[in-house]
Every structure is written in C-alpha cells, then in structure tokens.
Design an enzyme around this catalytic site. Sequence first.
Site, mmCIF file in Angstrom:
data_model
loop_
_atom_site.group_PDB
_atom_site.id
_atom_site.type_symbol
_atom_site.label_atom_id
_atom_site.label_comp_id
_atom_site.label_asym_id
_atom_site.label_seq_id
_atom_site.Cartn_x
_atom_site.Cartn_y
_atom_site.Cartn_z
ATOM 1 N N GLN A 130 0.668 -1.323 0.223
ATOM 2 C CA GLN A 130 0.039 0.028 -0.118
ATOM 3 C C GLN A 130 0.938 1.302 -0.013
ATOM 4 O O GLN A 130 2.178 1.250 0.316
ATOM 5 C CB GLN A 130 -0.864 0.076 1.231
ATOM 6 C CG GLN A 130 -1.843 -1.182 1.085
ATOM 7 C CD GLN A 130 -3.041 -0.749 2.303
ATOM 8 O OE1 GLN A 130 -2.931 -1.632 3.205
ATOM 9 N NE2 GLN A 130 -3.965 0.249 1.717
ATOM 10 N N HIS A 131 0.329 2.450 -0.446
ATOM 11 C CA HIS A 131 0.549 3.733 -0.063
ATOM 12 C C HIS A 131 1.770 4.366 -1.199
ATOM 13 O O HIS A 131 2.114 5.415 -1.117
ATOM 14 C CB HIS A 131 1.425 4.016 1.276
ATOM 15 C CG HIS A 131 0.582 3.351 2.435
ATOM 16 N ND1 HIS A 131 -1.105 3.568 2.519
ATOM 17 C CD2 HIS A 131 0.639 2.567 3.456
ATOM 18 C CE1 HIS A 131 -1.255 2.931 3.611
ATOM 19 N NE2 HIS A 131 -0.395 2.407 4.224
ATOM 20 N N ASP A 174 -2.559 -5.141 0.259
ATOM 21 C CA ASP A 174 -2.125 -6.169 0.911
ATOM 22 C C ASP A 174 -2.684 -6.780 1.853
ATOM 23 O O ASP A 174 -3.158 -7.900 2.207
ATOM 24 C CB ASP A 174 -0.412 -6.197 1.181
ATOM 25 C CG ASP A 174 -0.071 -5.190 1.883
ATOM 26 O OD1 ASP A 174 -0.868 -4.243 2.414
ATOM 27 O OD2 ASP A 174 1.013 -4.842 1.997
#
Length: 479
Positions: free
Chosen positions: A71-72, A238
């Site tokens: 992520q991110h 995830d």
Amino acid sequence: MTLVAGVDSSTQSCKVVVRDAQTGALVRQGRAKHPDGTEVHPHHWWDALQAAIADAGGLDDVEAISVGGQQHGMVVLDADGEVVREALLWNDTRSAQAALDLVAELGDGDAAAGAQAWASAIGSVPVASLTVTKLRWLRDAEPENAARVAAVALPHDWLTWKLAGGMAEVGLDGLVTDRSDASGTGYWSPFTEDYRTDLLELALGSTPRLPRVLAANEAGPVAPGFALRPVLGPGAGDNAAAALALGLLPGDVAVSLGTSGVVSAVAAAPTADGSGLVTGFADATGSYLPLACTLNASRVLDAAARMLGVDHAGLSRLALSAPAGADGLVHIPYLEGERTPNKPLATGALHGMRLANTTPAHLARAAVEGMLCSLADGIDALRAVGVPVERVFLIGGGAQSEAVRHVLPGILGLDVQVPTPGEYVADGAARQAAWVLSGQDAPPAWSASTGAEVMTGTPEPHVRAQYAAARELTVDRPA
C-alpha cells in the site's frame, strides 16, 4: 477446471498463485525478487511480475486475475502515461515533515485539531507512509516533477493498468483501484466512499487524474496478450487481500509479520482515531479494516540474528532458553524509525542491561518480545476505538519463527491461531478474481484459515509492563 490467478506485489518480491476458482485448490505458483530500497522504479515490478508469471507456468489458461500489492506507494504518471520519477514506497520516511505540515494546515496551526480533522475526513492521521504526504514532499522538493503529474496511482493500480495494456490499450482513464487500497492514500474517505480531491489539492497543489474505484466484485478491463484475455479484478491492498484469504469476520484480528508489522481487524463501521494509532481503512469486501502498522517487524529478528551470528532457528532456540521478560532486558524495536507510534526519526534501544542479562539468550528473547510488544500495543489501540478482539491469527514470514509462535500468546494473554503457511495476499487476490468471475454477491467459500494450529501460553503481563516503561526512552537520529 476454471482457473484464476492472484498476485502479491510486495515490498520484497512478486508472488503469483494459480488456483481452482471453485475450491481454491492450489494448482501452481511462481515468484521473483524485487530490488531493495524505499525508492523503486515501477518497471522493476512489471519485470518481476513477468518473471513470476513465467515461474508459475504462464497464465494462458487463467480466466481472471487480481493484483494485491504493497500500500501507499506513490506512482506518478505524466500525460503520456510515463512514470515521472521513481516510486516512493510506504517505508520511505522522507515525507515525515510533510505529514506534520499537512496535519497542522488542516487544523489551522493546531496539530491536535488537525489530526482529528484528518481522521474525521479519511479515517487516518497522515504519517510519512501515506501517499498524500509523499505528494506534498514531491510538491516541495521536486516542483518540476510535481508540475508534470497527470495521474497518481498506487503500485497495485499501476500493475493492473499494465496488465490491461496501459496507455496503448486503455489510456489514463483505464486506471482502476479498489476501496481498500484507495483508503490508504490519504485522499479517499471511508465515510463517503469517495475521493477527497480537496485534500489531494492541499497536498500536491493540483488535482491529477485518479484511478476509478471499482466495487469489491466488479470486473475491470480484460488483459490482452493472454490466450483467454482474462478479466481483471479490482485488486486490493495487501492487508485487505490477506484478510480476504483468511476469511476474517468481525472480532477477528490478523497479526502479520513481514517487513512491516500489521495488526488488522474486520469491522462493520469505519473508525476515526485522532491519536493516529489506528488507521481507518476499508477492506476488500465492503466492510472496514482498521489497523495499526509498524515499520519494524521481521527485520527486527533479522537484525538480532545477525548480531548474534545465528540463523533464525538458532535465534528461536536462544530466545526460548531465556525466561519471559529476559530478566529485565527490554528491546525497543524502532530500528528504522517508526510509524505506530509516529516516530519517524526514532532509533532502537536496549534498556535494563545488567551483567546477568547480557547474554545471547537474553538478547534474543528481548528482540522477540520487543517486536511483539510493539504489535500488542496495536491491538490495544484497536480495542480503544471500539474494535472487538476475539480471535487472533498469526501470519507472515515472521510467523515461521518458533519463538514468535510460543511467545505471542503470553504477551497477548490470548490463544493464537497459526494457519498453514501460505501466500495470503496472493491467495486473497485469487479469491477476489474467482468472486469477480462468479458474478455472485459473496466471495467463494474457500479460506486459508482452516486447519490452523492453536498456540496457547501463560499470560505474562510483566513483559508488557516493562516494555511500556521503556518504550519512550528512545533517541532520535539526526534529521
């Protein structure tokens, strides 16, 4: 047999699983390594995906694919669909000051008010991990690159787009994502289920194109270049993909030990924790996934094993030969700064050293306990915002540590279920692909949580108490 594929494009590697859509039975799998670092060009992910697909025997017989991913990460594209600069990953902390600035700005200079305002808007308080802070860093540090940004995507969005043919086949309008990954950007709201473009503009100074958010079981475009031109699922972040693989229900908590440590729970309603300890994400099914994430998990074990000159099995043997609490030796595991609590410049520390406890066994025990106490703090934070904690599942690479499996129940004061080791993120993505292909309202009933080993232990409250007394006694590295 109808086959589906799931992808896990994680920080360290890319994994591909091919499963039977009806039963979830594993047919074959493959993997490939990602380069190290917190700044990576996305083409390395694409190359690794191709290598992992080849290692899995190809996907020409697969009818649906979904991608789960770290992520991110900030992937910025120009008007021609080219990557503007290398992606900044979730564990890149250079945007720590940008996070503080954004919080203060939304609170008109009042950090506490700003933190609650962000939590009320997006379910989370910005820290260096979130994409929104990386975009502010880009605006301030690389204005010439910021000016070129025509679209912003996350790692799993970009890979799904590439599978769909990228610029040549679908253009920038073909970028898609899902609510779980969108909820980790810092500019999507779990309360309104929509983007907050005002917060995006606050960060970047502009409002580039963003991926369309698909429903949990909504099909995206088809993937060219394969024999069956398979359907693409929306994918997932995830942690949400792992929760889908495990079949988590409200009251269930997953403790995932990878590069990062994550404590995540399925909840019926979004959370808005102004303290910033709990991030109020969405999940991959239509519910919510409040979680607490640490930057330091299995690499704490890696570092301890390296210092002691042993492998992981040796580290476990040493740790389990020492008493609970390591005779007062406490390891604070903030080796690369920390996200929860938000201490991006913090360093690790050892406290309570005495002649009697400065042995390899005590150091090994303290490293294991410190890492797990940090995650236990995350479970406490979930409880503090009203999230029920009834069952705990231990997953991730760190779950293979015998010491971790035996020590965690005592630290939590709860039994811990350890499912059969698997590629939970890729498995969750595959389950989503099967769901999309089925057209049903609910995902197919196959779950990795069956057959879990249940670990029990004697509660050891003194371990948590001595960790709590020492965890604030850290020294920041130079900014």
